[in-house]
Design a protein around this motif. Structure first.
Motif, PDB file in Angstrom:
ATOM      1  N   SER A  59       0.875  -1.133  -0.010  1.00  0.00           N
ATOM      2  CA  SER A  59       0.569  -0.256   0.035  1.00  0.00           C
ATOM      3  C   SER A  59       0.865   0.966   0.491  1.00  0.00           C
ATOM      4  CB  SER A  59      -0.942   0.071   0.731  1.00  0.00           C
ATOM      5  OG  SER A  59      -1.571  -1.081   0.890  1.00  0.00           O
ATOM      6  N   ALA A  60       2.033   0.951   0.808  1.00  0.00           N
ATOM      7  CA  ALA A  60       3.038   1.986   0.529  1.00  0.00           C
ATOM      8  C   ALA A  60       3.167   3.264  -1.075  1.00  0.00           C
ATOM      9  CB  ALA A  60       3.727   1.993   2.021  1.00  0.00           C
ATOM     10  N   THR A  61       4.153   1.946  -1.700  1.00  0.00           N
ATOM     11  CA  THR A  61       4.112   2.295  -2.518  1.00  0.00           C
ATOM     12  C   THR A  61       3.236   2.975  -4.010  1.00  0.00           C
ATOM     13  OG1 THR A  61       3.557  -0.100  -3.922  1.00  0.00           O
ATOM     14  CG2 THR A  61       5.235  -0.074  -2.866  1.00  0.00           C
ATOM     15  N   GLY A  86      -5.920  -5.279   5.136  1.00  0.00           N
ATOM     16  CA  GLY A  86      -6.571  -4.336   4.140  1.00  0.00           C
ATOM     17  C   GLY A  86      -5.199  -4.070   2.949  1.00  0.00           C
ATOM     18  N   PHE A  87      -5.348  -3.556   1.603  1.00  0.00           N
ATOM     19  CA  PHE A  87      -4.279  -2.502   0.784  1.00  0.00           C
ATOM     20  C   PHE A  87      -4.901  -1.777  -0.309  1.00  0.00           C
ATOM     21  CE2 PHE A  87      -4.855  -7.412   0.995  1.00  0.00           C
ATOM     22  CZ  PHE A  87      -4.884  -7.774  -1.347  1.00  0.00           C
ATOM     23  N   GLN A  88      -3.281  -1.375  -0.575  1.00  0.00           N
ATOM     24  CA  GLN A  88      -4.397  -1.361  -2.030  1.00  0.00           C
ATOM     25  C   GLN A  88      -2.970  -1.989  -3.260  1.00  0.00           C
ATOM     26  OE1 GLN A  88      -5.341   2.601  -3.263  1.00  0.00           O
ATOM     27  NE2 GLN A  88      -4.719   2.476  -4.910  1.00  0.00           N
ATOM     28  N   MET A  89      -3.465  -2.355  -4.402  1.00  0.00           N
ATOM     29  CA  MET A  89      -2.252  -2.719  -5.477  1.00  0.00           C
ATOM     30  C   MET A  89      -1.931  -1.417  -6.116  1.00  0.00           C
ATOM     31  SD  MET A  89      -2.849  -6.203  -7.870  1.00  0.00           S
ATOM     32  CE  MET A  89      -2.958  -7.407  -6.535  1.00  0.00           C
ATOM     33  N   PRO A  90      -0.717  -1.429  -6.387  1.00  0.00           N
ATOM     34  CA  PRO A  90      -0.415  -0.936  -7.745  1.00  0.00           C
ATOM     35  C   PRO A  90      -0.454  -1.061  -9.206  1.00  0.00           C
ATOM     36  CG  PRO A  90       1.386  -1.845  -6.275  1.00  0.00           C
ATOM     37  CD  PRO A  90       0.605  -2.639  -5.801  1.00  0.00           C
ATOM     38  N   PHE A  99      -8.276   0.141 -15.604  1.00  0.00           N
ATOM     39  CA  PHE A  99      -8.465  -0.494 -14.738  1.00  0.00           C
ATOM     40  C   PHE A  99      -7.642   0.645 -13.481  1.00  0.00           C
ATOM     41  CE2 PHE A  99     -11.482  -3.200 -16.250  1.00  0.00           C
ATOM     42  CZ  PHE A  99     -12.678  -2.268 -15.997  1.00  0.00           C
ATOM     43  N   LYS A 100      -7.889   1.093 -12.425  1.00  0.00           N
ATOM     44  CA  LYS A 100      -7.591   1.350 -11.086  1.00  0.00           C
ATOM     45  C   LYS A 100      -7.480   1.845  -9.676  1.00  0.00           C
ATOM     46  CE  LYS A 100      -8.635   6.619 -11.409  1.00  0.00           C
ATOM     47  NZ  LYS A 100      -8.559   7.714 -11.490  1.00  0.00           N
ATOM     48  N   ASP A 101      -6.697   1.417  -9.063  1.00  0.00           N
ATOM     49  CA  ASP A 101      -7.105   1.678  -7.419  1.00  0.00           C
ATOM     50  C   ASP A 101      -7.546   0.327  -7.032  1.00  0.00           C
ATOM     51  OD1 ASP A 101      -5.601   4.510  -7.658  1.00  0.00           O
ATOM     52  OD2 ASP A 101      -7.528   5.348  -7.739  1.00  0.00           O
TER      53      ASP A 101
END
Length: 206
Positions: A59-61, A86-90, A99-101
């Protein structure tokens, strides 16, 4: 938040049930079987916590915060784990430039078996995961929610650093059981059926 609290209540209830069943199994085994084991039992029953470093690092990336928490109960060579992450993929890893986010909240219930006593060394595990996901389309700038359900199998190794404080490198393979997808115009996104994961946990148990 209520769902997450309920999830951990279920974990504790399952842990109690597993403990009772394992004690029944133990009573049917002869003492000589346990005496023949090369490693002695110093910790027969325990409760532990751990964090997985992959979600916050990934997620930090992306400039976002990620988290991971695990609560587990162990009896002899068995362990049951409740997991929330919980995390967000690059965006580069999504696999579709339309698509994004891609954000994921994952909950899981995993059962492990250790090769050695005292909750250290090699373990093998299987379980079930639910992934609540949100992804945004670059075409219409809207966010779409969907769920994935996955069977998982993994292995890892616990290194005790100081008393019961440990690090735990591990790997896992996930197989997505459903076929839910997000369609926008002529393009679509759906999770790959088979996914691999490699990470490192830091934890401690009583």
């Amino acid at each position: 938040m209520k769902k997450k609290f309920f999830f951990f209540v279920v974990i504790i209830a399952l842990s109690t049930t597993v403990s009772a069943q394992l004690k029944t199994v133990e009573s049917t085994c002869s003492k000589s079987n346990f005496a023949s084991q090369t490693d002695s039992i110093t910790t027969k029953q325990t409760v532990g916590i751990a964090i997985d470093l992959l979600p916050p690092i990934m997620s930090a990336t992306t400039g976002n915060l990620g988290y991971s928490a695990q609560l587990w109960y162990g009896y002899r060579k068995f362990r049951v784990r409740g997991v929330i992450a919980g995390f967000q993929m690059p965006d580069q890893l999504i696999g579709n430039d339309d698509f994004k986010d891609l954000k994921t909240t994952a909950t899981a219930l995993i059962f492990d078996c250790f090769k050695n006593n005292n909750f250290e060394g090699w373990w093998l595990g299987v379980g079930f995961e639910m992934w609540d996901k949100t992804i945004s389309s670059k075409i219409d700038n809207k966010a779409y929610d969907f769920k994935d359900y996955a069977a998982t199998a993994g292995s890892g190794y616990i290194f005790k650093l100081y008393k019961n404080f440990y690090i735990e490198p591990w790997v896992a393979v996930h197989y997505v059981l459903n076929n839910e997808k997000v369609s926008v115009g002529t393009t679509e996104y759906k999770t790959k059926k088979i996914q691999g994961e490699v990470s490192l946990k830091v934890g401690w148990h009583f």
